[in-house]
Structure formats: C-alpha cells, structure tokens
Design an enzyme around this catalytic site. Structure first.
Site, short mmCIF file in Angstrom:
data_model
loop_
_atom_site.label_atom_id
_atom_site.label_comp_id
_atom_site.label_asym_id
_atom_site.label_seq_id
_atom_site.Cartn_x
_atom_site.Cartn_y
_atom_site.Cartn_z
N LYS A 170 0.85 -1.20 0.00
CA LYS A 170 0.00 0.00 0.00
C LYS A 170 0.89 1.24 0.00
O LYS A 170 1.92 1.27 0.68
CB LYS A 170 -0.89 -0.03 1.24
CG LYS A 170 -1.93 1.08 1.33
CD LYS A 170 -2.79 0.92 2.58
CE LYS A 170 -3.87 1.98 2.69
NZ LYS A 170 -4.71 1.81 3.90
N SER A 184 -9.72 1.90 2.88
CA SER A 184 -8.82 2.62 2.00
C SER A 184 -7.81 1.73 1.28
O SER A 184 -7.23 2.16 0.29
CB SER A 184 -8.08 3.68 2.81
OG SER A 184 -7.25 3.08 3.78
N SER A 223 -9.87 -0.46 7.12
CA SER A 223 -9.31 -0.35 5.77
C SER A 223 -8.59 -1.58 5.23
O SER A 223 -8.27 -1.62 4.05
CB SER A 223 -8.35 0.84 5.70
OG SER A 223 -9.10 2.01 5.55
N1 GLN Z 1 -13.04 4.21 6.25
C1 GLN Z 1 -12.49 4.67 7.48
C2 GLN Z 1 -12.06 6.10 7.31
O1 GLN Z 1 -12.35 6.65 6.32
C3 GLN Z 1 -11.34 3.81 7.88
C4 GLN Z 1 -10.13 4.10 7.10
C5 GLN Z 1 -8.95 3.28 7.53
O2 GLN Z 1 -9.10 2.24 8.18
N2 GLN Z 1 -7.78 3.76 7.18
O3 GLN Z 1 -11.44 6.69 8.13
#
Ligand code: GLN
Length: 488
Positions: A80, A155, A179
């Site tokens: 990532k 994400s 995410s």
């Molecule tokens: N979807 C959540 C957010 O937007 C979690 C994102 C994540 O785990 N990095 O913050």
C-alpha cells in the site's frame, strides 16, 4: 491448479522449494497478468517491473546456493502506498507527496526484505487512508475486479483488488477503522488487522496513531498467518510496539487448534442498515459453526453503536495533528503562488490535500480546540473506554466474535462519494475493533445473487491471533470460496 498468479504463498513457496518454479518465472507471470488487467483494475500507483525481476533473480540465487530465507523468499508482495520503501515513491495517493521518494524502509518493509519477499509496486488507496472506496485517491479510482463499475472498498482498495485480479500473490494494507477488512470483504480476499502494537508503525505514514496497524492481505488464512509471522515484534523505533512474551508459530498452530469454540454473535450488528443478502449469508456461516459443534453465544456490545461517531472524533483529532507536518516547508508539495510565510502554509496545504483530508483536518482541529475539547474529544475518549470494556466483558465468555465485515457488498462508483456520512457507515462493523485495539480478520463467506463477494469478520482477544486464524481457517477449508476467482 489455478494459474500461477492466482495461487497462494503456501503453494508457490512449496514449488519454489521443490525447484519446480523460479521466482523470476513467477514474477514474469505476475507482471504479464498485471499488464493485461491493470488498464481495467487500476490497482497500482507505481510499479517497477525491472526492479521486481532483479529482486526475484536475487531470490533464485539465494535458493540455488541453499540460503533460502524461508517461505516468503521470492514471493511477489504488493505494498500500500502508505508504507515507506527506500528509493520508491511514497505518495499516500496524495498530491501533497507527488514527488516524494522514501529515504528509508518502514520496519515492516525491512522485515519483509529480510524474509526475501519481492516488493512489487505501490498500491492505490484513499488519500492518507481516509475513505472506504479508494475514490479519494488523488490519482485514480481503483475498480472492483468482480464488477468493474463498483468500488473495491477502501482505504486499502488497491491492495485488495490486486490480489483478486491476480496482480500480486499477497499485499500489505493498513487498517485504522476497517481499511484492511472492508476492502478484503468487498474483493473476496482475506484481510487481517493485528492487535494494536503487534506490528511496528515505524515508516507507516500516520493517519490516527492510536488506531493504525499494518496487516496482511492474502488469498487464504494460512497465507495471512505466514505473512503476519514476519511482520511482528517489538521495534525500538515505535514505542507503542509490544514484545509478546512468546510469539506462536501461527502456521504451525493452525494444525493444533481445531475447535469447537465458543463464538459470540453481537445482536447489535444485525439490525438496521444491513443488506438482506449479507445478513442471510453471515447467519448461515454462524449456523455452520454451530453445526460443527461450536457453541454460539448471543452477546451484547451496548456501546458499539457509538463507535462511528467516537471514531470520527478520535481519528480526525489525531489526523489534524499528524498531518500538520505537511506544511510546504519540510517536505511535500510547495505552492509557488505565495506572498509570505502564512500563505506558503495555507496555499501549499490548500493545493496539496484533497477534499476528504481537508474535511477531517477541519473537524479534528475543531474537536481539539479550547472550549470544545472537553465536550467532544475528552467525551469520545471516555466512550472509547466503554467500547473496549464491552469487548472485555464479551471475551470473558467467548473465544471469538463473528459478524459481517461490511453492511453491504461493493457499491457502485460515485454512489456514496457526495455523501460522507453514508461513506462513514461502510465501517460500522469494523471500527469498534480498532477503538478497542483488538485483532480481527475478514474472510470470504460467499457471494450475493449478482456475484459480489461477502466477507465474514472474526474478532479475537488481544494477542489472540492464533485462535483467530484457526476459527477463520475452519470455515475457509470447509467452503473454499477462495478458489473462485474474478473473471477479467
Ligand atoms: N473508512 C475509514 C475512514 O475513512 C477507515 C479508514 C482506515 O481504516 N484507514 O477513516
């Protein structure tokens, strides 16, 4: 046998070990596959085939001279775009870091290198890991390999899509509120968020430091166990990393932990907002465990419904502080249209950050400001403690908790992008786990009637990774959903 690029780490490392496969041949197959499907999937922000082939060649030479570094040696693993790899771009899918090249390796990356993994590409994500659909990337939206009009989740959407599309054998994602698990569920792969502190955060660009953890994304539970094994440990460079008294051999433990278990089902996770097909699928999975002799215990997490609001206070507060470093001076985008020091900061940040990142910095700054700190931030921290206690109570009677990973399957691109609150609810079942610091994993549990993957979430006790893997693998081996691949 599936194509090389759809095989597991366990299968491929056995072939490498037996000499029936070389890492270079494997890397070639993955590169060819990537070139063929990448125009549709768009999983990679950056990739360097020549560099990957060189790493693969070095692995083959090690093996030939009897110096293999273990089961990951020679396996292509995608990263990532939020983890630092020395000499490679590190953009966090943000314009802010468009030209940034990392001068050092994250600890997780150093560990993977020491295990001989072939680091393959930089995977797309929501900007600074803020989002649930990978549409917040400043570069492009990644498609879900099961339906190209749909989002792959986020994400870590690039990390999930790349595996589903056969563009990497495994990947590393990060999980602050879901995410790793949510994109894994939406793309039909395994995604594992470790106990907070198990994996070093050094070199992982910080979003919300008290929640962030890197973890493995793979085709199978066994592969996740293998990968996590190389990523953990106390790191002097991360004061929140924890030394486990004795780290179990997760893969070997899988053979010894066969259940039955006491499995908790939180009734709060099956109420409003869950897609009926997802609900039916997860209920069927729970019934399968019951039929196998596990005891299913109805549990309550009475504060879980507060986890999304609490998260958006805690996470944005931490983000507003962490992202203050991107000021156009030390590193990152620097505006040319400036008149004085103040406009250097404001212009650089205004141009470099996307809308969602700005929204969170504003919200986080607000909840930390004097006069509001007690009303919001402090109160959220108190509720966070209550959420953690809910889990502690539940784990007095159960070994693991079962739930859906995501309330819905993958949604259409654009469907939630103008409605931040609808987007935030994508993580309603995953966020409480981060607030409590627990390990959890999502594994494929079947498909909707229109062929979209569904994910089952298994939540474990703190440092209960070995049991978590065992519970998940029992279901996986009886259903083999990981053998179904997306047609591209
Ligand atoms: N979807 C959540 C957010 O937007 C979690 C994102 C994540 O785990 N990095 O913050």
């Amino acid at each position: 046998m599936p194509e090389l690029y759809h095989q597991t780490i366990a299968q491929l490392s056995a072939a490498l070990e037996a000499g029936s496969l070389t890492s270079v041949a494997l890397m070639q197959a993955v590169i060819e596959r990537t070139e063929a499907v990448e125009p549709q999937v768009k999983a990679f922000i950056h990739r360097d085939a020549e560099d990957a082939l060189q790493q693969a060649h070095a692995s083959d030479e090690r093996r030939a001279s009897g110096n293999s570094l273990g089961p990951l040696d020679g396996i292509p693993i995608g990263i990532k775009d939020i983890l630092a790899v020395k000499g490679q771009p590190l953009r966090c899918a943000s314009k802010m870091l468009d030209n940034f090249v990392s001068p050092y390796d994250a600890t997780v990356i150093a560990q993977l290198k020491a295990a001989g993994a072939v680091l393959w590409g930089r995977l797309n994500m929501d900007e600074f890991a803020m989002g649930s659909s990978t549409e917040n990337s400043a570069y492009m939206a990644t498609a879900n390999p099961w339906d190209l009009d749909r989002i792959p989740g986020g994400s870590s959407g690039g990390s999930a899509a790349a595996i589903a599309a056969g563009q990497a054998i495994a990947t590393i994602g990060t999980d602050t509120g879901g995410s790793i698990r949510q994109p894994a569920a939406l793309c039909g792969v395994v995604g594992m968020k470790p106990t907070y502190g198990l994996v070093s955060r050094y070199g992982l660009v910080a979003f919300a430091s008290s929640l962030d953890q890197a973890g493995p994304m793979t085709r199978t539970v066994e592969d996740a166990a293998l990968l996590l094994q190389t990523m953990l440990g106390k790191d002097p460079l991360d004061s929140t990393s924890i030394a486990m008294p004795k780290v179990p051999d997760f893969r070997a433990e899988l053979k010894h932990r066969k259940g039955p278990w006491k499995l908790g089902v939180p009734r709060e996770f099956f109420g409003d907002g869950i897609d009926p097909e997802v609900k039916a699928n997860i209920e069927a999975a729970i019934e399968w465990y019951r039929a196998q002799g596990s005891e299913i215990v109805d549990i309550s997490l009475p504060h879980a419904h507060l986890s999304v609001p609490v998260y958006y206070i805690v996470a944005t507060a931490e983000a507003s502080s962490n992202l203050a470093r991107f000021d156009g001076v030390r590193y990152g985008h620097r505006s040319v249209a400036v008149e004085d020091a103040l406009s250097l900061f404001t212009q650089s940040r205004g141009e470099g950050f996307g809308d969602e990142v700005k929204r969170r910095i504003i919200l986080g700054t607000y909840v930390l400001s004097s006069g509001y700190y007690d009303a919001y931030y402090l109160r959220a921290q108190k509720v966070r403690t209550l959420i953690r206690r809910d889990f502690e109570n539940a784990f007095e009677t159960v070994d693991a908790i079962l739930s859906p990973t995501s309330p819905t399957p993958a949604f259409k691109r654009g469907e939630r992008s103008n409605d931040p609150l609808a987007m935030y609810l994508s993580d309603i079942y995953t966020i409480a786990v981060n607030l409590a610091g627990l390990p959890a994993l999502s594994l494929p549990s079947g498909f909707t009637s229109n062929g979209l993957p569904i994910g089952l979430q298994v939540i474990g006790k703190a440092f209960g990774e070995a049991d978590l893997f065992a519970v998940a693998q029992a279901y996986e081996q009886a259903h083999n959903f990981h053998l179904v691949t997306a047609e591209l």
